[in-house]
Design a protein around this motif. Structure first.
Motif, short mmCIF file in Angstrom:
data_model
loop_
_atom_site.label_atom_id
_atom_site.label_comp_id
_atom_site.label_asym_id
_atom_site.label_seq_id
_atom_site.Cartn_x
_atom_site.Cartn_y
_atom_site.Cartn_z
N LEU A 449 0.71 -1.28 0.07
CA LEU A 449 0.02 -0.10 -0.11
C LEU A 449 0.90 1.09 0.15
O LEU A 449 0.29 2.37 0.16
N THR A 450 2.14 1.08 -0.29
CA THR A 450 3.08 2.10 -0.21
C THR A 450 4.01 2.06 -1.25
O THR A 450 4.43 0.96 -1.51
N PHE A 451 4.49 3.07 -1.88
CA PHE A 451 5.59 3.14 -2.66
C PHE A 451 6.38 4.23 -3.07
O PHE A 451 5.70 5.26 -2.93
N THR A 452 7.55 4.13 -3.25
CA THR A 452 8.29 5.47 -3.31
C THR A 452 8.94 5.41 -4.97
O THR A 452 9.48 4.68 -5.20
N VAL A 453 8.46 6.58 -5.63
CA VAL A 453 8.75 6.69 -6.97
C VAL A 453 10.10 7.66 -7.03
O VAL A 453 10.26 8.67 -6.38
N LYS A 454 11.16 7.11 -7.56
CA LYS A 454 12.49 7.66 -7.63
C LYS A 454 12.76 8.47 -8.96
O LYS A 454 11.90 8.03 -9.96
N ASN A 455 13.90 8.81 -9.23
CA ASN A 455 14.37 9.33 -10.28
C ASN A 455 13.58 10.54 -11.02
O ASN A 455 13.31 10.58 -12.09
N LEU A 456 12.97 11.26 -10.13
CA LEU A 456 12.08 12.55 -10.75
C LEU A 456 12.88 13.67 -10.71
O LEU A 456 14.15 13.94 -10.12
#
Length: 1052
Positions: A449-456
């Protein structure tokens, strides 16, 4: 009804776009945002046909009817609890920072006893402050229930509103005592007493089993029963509209047959009820509305009535207008699902079928059935297990942001509403970058139920949505939310620079914003200053948004080191490059007056002084001493860095005043106080410049005048004369006033000065006077010599017929030399130009000449120089004939001339032998007086070219023609000892090493045999066939070519 919650940093929607609540309610002042970060603005949305009651700060209550939006403020920062009627539940939905509390219907909580559930009103909400501007006087009316068994439209979802507000005040008696007459008061008190007694009897019967349905004709007997002391009656919701008949089963005991006047009045009042109005007719539901019964009491009062004393029963007929009305039975739900251990009633009524709704998908439910009549309830049937079919998940709520970084976003989401906790659901998180133009792209697919989107990218907006899916399929995407990444810290600002002029105590510094702001605007600049030489200690002197700063209250002549860093939402940048600024020094302070050192003299005094107390921020580099004469003339007598000075050129017996000032790099400071000094008598004053008259080019006459004697008689005059101003010598000493100087040189500048002397001392010399003697003929040439041959750069020069001479330029005596005259014997003199060298040509070889030179100018010819004897050389010799005396394959011995091979001391001729190399250049082999030379290390059978040249004192003669000599071929080298192998008694084999051909000449071999020790070698064949018995024989071999026979190598 919706309750919207927004954080305090979001402005509420403008109230101009919503309908006014009442004509006497002013609009909300903009915006309702408190300075405290924990407060929230709550928007309560009241739908049409609904009402919302609030309590104001003054204790009064206000009822607001829909449609309207009521903005309220929560001081503690939390959403207040919302009290909902039975059969409804609240659901919190957060969308872009706005939290919505939606009241939705749900199966109510029923009791197996069959009694009507009495819902008590909620307690007052502490700490929830309504806006005072939104509170008109509260109207008194009851909100209508909604009848029907079908689904209810969301815009008409009823809200439970208590008609009596919480508190200890009696609304029936509030403000009425002064308006009623005595008769009305008595009737009202009697009605109140009868109603309270009737409610008490109903309360006792609530705990008894319910009666069978039975139609009641009396409205008094069909009351649902109100508990004494209740603040509000129980209202009938959408799903409890069919319960009326079941509730009426709890019959009230019959009234006594006698009816007094109060009872009759009460029955007449209750019978005066208006006809219900029907609206919003659906397939399975309608909405009924009616008004409370009117009464004489309300007519006499201020328009209010006791609506909390009334209950209502709805009778339905499905056979036309004149049909039979029936009271609908209540339906209850008993649901036994997975994980439940007890049965719950799900239906109660007369129907033989029932549709159970709002069940969980893909779950088993167990049912059992019981029948009931007037005699009681039967036993339950056998249990039956049914399973609901599975379905795709519902649309999940929008994802929320946990934390944002510079290049990442941590996002979380929740399970779809109504999803069992043990159901396996996966999620797809999609992101859209508007700059890419590719729309939504999946970033995560899994069960978390959680996620970290990187390389933004930093400080960029991204849109997200969540899709839930299971084995049955996918849900629709959630509402799109937009999150922004955090900005990065900015880059350092540019190196600060000074704007304008640097003052002694202030200067203005400016800088440019950083090239990279990190994605967020710079909010503050900080200027730090270090007065430390190494820049280890920094102090903050400015913090703000401006990009320039006036740094003042500084010390003159000090060095300051400044740098700037900036702060933005992304953080603090690195400091910029340091700027070194030195404040200019100011003028030093005044000095103390100069002091006299020793005793004053007639023409000079010695003064001393001390540095000033204040140097102005820079070391004192110079002092200026000013003198004032008795006539009032002022002049500077000294300027330098010393702390003492002797003032000269004063007049004897005069009063002089002196003052001093100091200077640094900023300039001179103020003068000191004056110091007066009187000089003593002294030597004579300075003489006037003498007058000089030139009588000739070698004689001058000098005349002068007597100066002021300063109180003492002049005893003598001293005259200095010289050719240089700094190197004059005394040429006259005496009392006279003139002198004649002789023995001078023409066209020369001479210098002269005069000095007077008395008993007090020597006066100053007069000013130097320059005198130029008249011009004359040039002086004699002092230096004449013959040039060497290596100094002559003339291809036509021949030492046998030419002589080169050179001389120094003589003094022209004031007139430029125009030419020279050369005398070298009986011939006429040769006149040349302004040159100082000349070549005399066409002379006789081996002849001596006497040469002299004189200079000429416009005034005439000067004297001749001394004579120089020079002799021409004899003619150079011719080249001799070159011959080859001895030769071999590696050596050539050459011979030339008729002399011997060895040189003699008397030989004056030198020979120069040259040979051509492989590059066709002639190189020198020999240079000397000998007549032979042996050339060695040559190649055999090779031709070489030679030429020769003879040299003597006259120079080098011409080269001879080229001679070609060739070396002969060489004989073969000696062989190694041959090897002999015996073949038999009469034959042996002799072998030796072969030689390669020499320049194409084939090699032949000769084998010789010697029998015995003392015999000679004889020539034989390669294979020895001669029989030699009992003798030792020797063999020898050698090589032979066309050129000759080689040497014998060895013997055996």
């Amino acid at each position: 009804m919706y309750v919207l919650s927004m954080m305090a940093d979001h402005h509420p929607p403008p109230l101009e776009n919503t309908p006014l609540l009442a004509a006497d309610i002013p609009l909300l002042p903009t915006p309702i945002v408190n300075g405290e970060g924990g407060q929230q603005v709550i928007l309560v949305q009241v739908n049409p046909g609904e009402a919302f009651t609030i309590r104001r700060e003054d204790g009064q209550f206000q009822c607001i009817t829909g449609p309207a939006q009521v903005p309220m403020m929560s001081p503690n920062g939390s959403v207040p609890p919302i009290y909902v009627p039975p059969g409804y539940a609240q659901q919190v939905i957060e969308d872009n920072g706005v939290r919505r509390v939606v009241v939705v219907p749900q199966p109510p909580e029923f009791h197996t006893s069959g009694h009507a559930v009495i819902h008590r009103p909620p307690p007052p909400l502490p700490g929830f402050i309504p806006l005072p501007a939104m509170m008109p006087p509260p109207p008194r009316h009851i909100y209508s229930p909604v009848s029907g068994a079908g689904e209810i439209a969301s815009q008409y979802t009823p809200q439970y509103h208590p008609t009596q507000v919480y508190g200890d005040l009696d609304p029936l008696s509030h403000g009425r005592s002064g308006l009623r007459d005595e008769r009305s008061s008595k009737i009202h008190e009697r009605l109140q007493k009868k109603l309270k007694d009737r409610h008490g009897s109903q309360k006792e019967k609530l705990n008894s089993p319910p009666y069978s349905p039975k139609k009641s004709t009396s409205p008094v007997n069909e009351s649902n029963g109100i508990i004494k002391g209740q603040n509000s009656p129980s209202l009938i919701t959408g799903q409890s509209k069919n319960k009326q008949k079941g509730k009426n089963s709890a019959q009230v005991e019959a009234e006594p047959p006698e009816k007094d006047e109060e009872t009759k009045a009460l029955e007449a009042q209750l019978s005066n009820i208006s006809k219900p109005a029907v609206s919003d007719i659906q397939a399975r539901s309608v909405i009924l509305t009616w008004s409370p019964p009117s009464s004489l009491i309300s007519e006499e009062s201020d328009g209010t009535n006791n609506s909390e004393l009334y209950t209502y029963e709805i009778l339905l007929s499905n056979s036309g207008k004149d049909g039979k009305f029936k009271a609908r039975l209540l339906c209850f739900y008993y649901i036994s699902g997975k994980g439940c251990q007890a049965f719950s009633q799900c239906y109660y009524g007369l129907q033989k079928q029932f549709r159970v709704t709002k069940l969980s998908p893909a779950m088993g439910y167990t049912f059992r059935l019981a029948a009931k009549n007037d005699m009681g309830m039967s036993g339950f049937s056998e249990e039956v297990l049914f399973f609901t079919s599975g379905s795709a998940p519902t649309v999940p709520a929008s994802p929320t942001l946990i934390k944002a970084g510079i290049s990442w976003l941590s996002i979380q989401w929740t399970k779809p509403s109504g999803t069992p906790s043990d159901e396996g659901i996966s999620y797809i998180l999609e992101m859209e970058d508007e700059t890419s133009g590719y729309g939504f792209k999946p970033k995560y697919n899994g069960d978390d139920l959680t996620f970290t989107v990187k390389n933004l990218r930093r400080s960029s907006k991204y849109k997200f949505r969540v899709i839930a899916y299971n084995a049955e399929g996918k849900s629709g995407p959630s509402e799109v939310v937009e999150f922004v990444t955090c900005p990065d810290r900015p880059g350092p600002p540019s190196k600060p620079s000074v704007k304008g002029k640097v003052h002694a105590q202030s200067f203005r510094v400016v800088w440019d914003s950083p090239k990279d702001d990190g994605g967020a605007p710079v909010t503050k600049y900080v200027v730090e200053v270090s007065e430390d030489r190494n820049g280890n200690i920094w102090d903050t002197v400015y913090s703000g948004t401006a990009r320039e700063y006036l740094y003042d209250h500084l010390n003159p002549g000090c060095v300051y080191r400044l740098h700037v860093y900036c702060i933005s939402e992304g953080g603090q940048s690195q400091p910029s490059e340091s700027l070194l600024v030195q404040t200019p020094a100011v003028f030093p302070g005044p000095c103390q007056p100069p002091r006299l050192q020793g005793r004053p003299r007639a023409r000079e005094v010695q003064l001393r002084w001390a540095p000033p107390a204040v140097d102005g921020g820079s070391p004192v580099t110079c002092y200026s001493l000013e003198i004032t004469t008795c006539e009032g003339d002022q002049r500077e007598v000294y300027q330098g860095s010393e702390l003492e000075h002797t003032v000269c050129g004063l007049l004897p017996g005069k009063i002089y005043s002196f003052r001093l000032r100091a200077a640094n790099k900023a300039g001179f400071g103020p003068f000191s106080e004056k110091c007066e000094i009187t000089t003593a008598p002294g030597p004579p004053e300075q003489c006037r410049p003498p007058q000089i008259t030139c009588k000739s080019a070698t004689c001058a006459f000098v005349h002068w005048e007597a100066p002021n004697s300063n109180g003492a008689e002049i005893t003598e005059y001293r005259v200095e004369w010289g050719g240089m101003e700094g190197c004059m010598q005394i040429c006259y000493c005496g009392p006279g006033f003139s002198y004649e100087v002789k023995g001078l040189s023409p066209a020369i500048v001479y210098y002269c000065r005069v000095q007077a002397v008395n008993i007090a001392g020597t006066g100053l010399f007069s000013e130097v006077v320059a005198c130029l003697t008249p011009a004359s003929v040039p002086a004699a040439v002092t230096n004449l010599w013959g040039m060497k041959e290596d100094e002559i750069d003339n291809p036509h020069y021949s030492p046998s017929t030419c002589l080169a001479i050179q001389w120094e330029r003589p003094c022209d005596h004031g007139s430029e030399i125009t030419s020279y005259s050369i005398d070298y014997g009986d011939k006429q003199p040769v006149s040349v130009g302004k040159t100082t060298s000349y070549i005399l040509e066409h002379l006789q070889p081996d002849t001596t000449y006497r040469i002299r030179v004189q200079a000429l100018n416009s005034l005439g010819a000067g004297p001749f120089s001394h004579s120089v004897k020079l002799k021409t050389k004899p003619l150079p010799p011719e080249p001799p004939r070159l011959e080859c005396a001895v030769y071999s394959h590696q050596n050539l011995k050459l011979k030339w001339g008729d002399g011997t091979s060895k040189s003699l001391p008397t030989d004056s001729i030198q020979y120069h032998l040259l040979m051509e190399d492989k590059a066709e250049r002639f190189i020198s082999l020999y240079k000397g007086p000998c007549h032979t030379y042996k050339v060695q290390r040559l190649n055999e059978s090779t031709s070489y070219k030679f030429r020769i040249q003879a040299c003597n004192e006259a120079g080098e003669g011409p080269f001879s023609p080229e001679y070609v000599f060739t070396t002969p071929k060489s004989i073969p080298p000696a062989l190694k000892a041959p090897r002999i192998e015996r073949i038999n008694e009469h034959t042996c084999e002799v072998t030796w090493e072969s030689l390669p051909p020499m320049k194409g000449d084939p090699v032949f071999y000769i084998l010789q045999i010697m029998a015995g020790k003392d015999s000679d070698f004889k020539q034989g064949s390669v294979y020895v066939t001669k029989i030699i018995c009992l003798f030792v024989f020797n063999t020898a071999s050698c090589a032979q070519t066309k050129t000759g026979i080689g040497q014998k190598k060895s013997q055996l």
